[in-house]
Design an enzyme around this catalytic site. Sequence first.
Site, PDB file in Angstrom:
ATOM      1  N   ASN A   6       0.809  -1.227   0.000  1.00 56.74           N
ATOM      2  CA  ASN A   6       0.000   0.000   0.000  1.00 56.74           C
ATOM      3  C   ASN A   6       0.843   1.279   0.000  1.00 56.74           C
ATOM      4  OD1 ASN A   6      -2.325  -1.680   0.215  1.00 56.74           O
ATOM      5  ND2 ASN A   6      -1.979  -1.813   2.432  1.00 56.74           N
ATOM      6  N   ARG A   7       2.058   1.180  -0.521  1.00 53.57           N
ATOM      7  CA  ARG A   7       2.980   2.321  -0.608  1.00 53.57           C
ATOM      8  C   ARG A   7       3.401   2.866   0.761  1.00 53.57           C
ATOM      9  NH1 ARG A   7       3.118   0.235  -4.841  1.00 53.57           N
ATOM     10  NH2 ARG A   7       3.083   1.201  -6.896  1.00 53.57           N
ATOM     11  N   LEU A   8       3.173   2.097   1.818  1.00 62.03           N
ATOM     12  CA  LEU A   8       3.611   2.512   3.157  1.00 62.03           C
ATOM     13  C   LEU A   8       4.981   1.894   3.424  1.00 62.03           C
ATOM     14  CD1 LEU A   8       0.250   2.207   5.135  1.00 62.03           C
ATOM     15  CD2 LEU A   8       1.308   4.251   4.138  1.00 62.03           C
TER      16      LEU A   8
END
Length: 214
Positions: free
Chosen positions: A191-193
């Site tokens: 999730n691009r985290l």
Amino acid sequence: MSNNIADIRKDYKLQSLSESDALPDPFALFEKWWKEALEAGIDEVNAMTLATASADGMPDARIVLLKGFDPKGFTFFTNYDSVKGAQLLENPRASLVFFWKELERQVRISGLAVMVSEAESEEYFNSRPENSRIGAWASPQSQPIASREWLEENERKMRQQFSDGVIKRPPNWGGYRVRPTHIEFWQGRPNRLHDRLLYSLQIKGDWKIQRLAP
């Protein structure tokens, strides 16, 4: 397959990077990641982006090959008269980026680039294959040339000149060592985290570790 560039995406989920993984010395963590990259069989694992800038601040970047690292820094070799050499003479600040996509990892390094000793440049130059040593003489790196034929003819001339097998290092060829002030380790996450840990060199020589938002 979509032709829309905006639709190209990948979810990263292989590993994580926590503060408990953060060794006090960034060179120790880089060595750990380096060994894991070697074990992963990454093609041209030592390929890295070298970013430089001219005196007026115009940035420039290209891929070069890492030829050594230790607590003093990260070393590569080139023609000192090349564009990168001219820029490093004007502005010795440089950045390096490794991207090992198979491990979903990136390492960013920023610092000052200094020439290595002549002895170190000699040692590495003499370890190169003969064709690479000839090429260092034949190519006026980054300079305009008339044609491919001119380059190949110059290579033939150099082969004749060094037909005795003794190929000395060109005086304008040697190494640089990037002495880092900052090293960032990036691990892709879902999730691009992503995980980002930044090491910053302190006045006393130790390293401050901070987590950065992705």
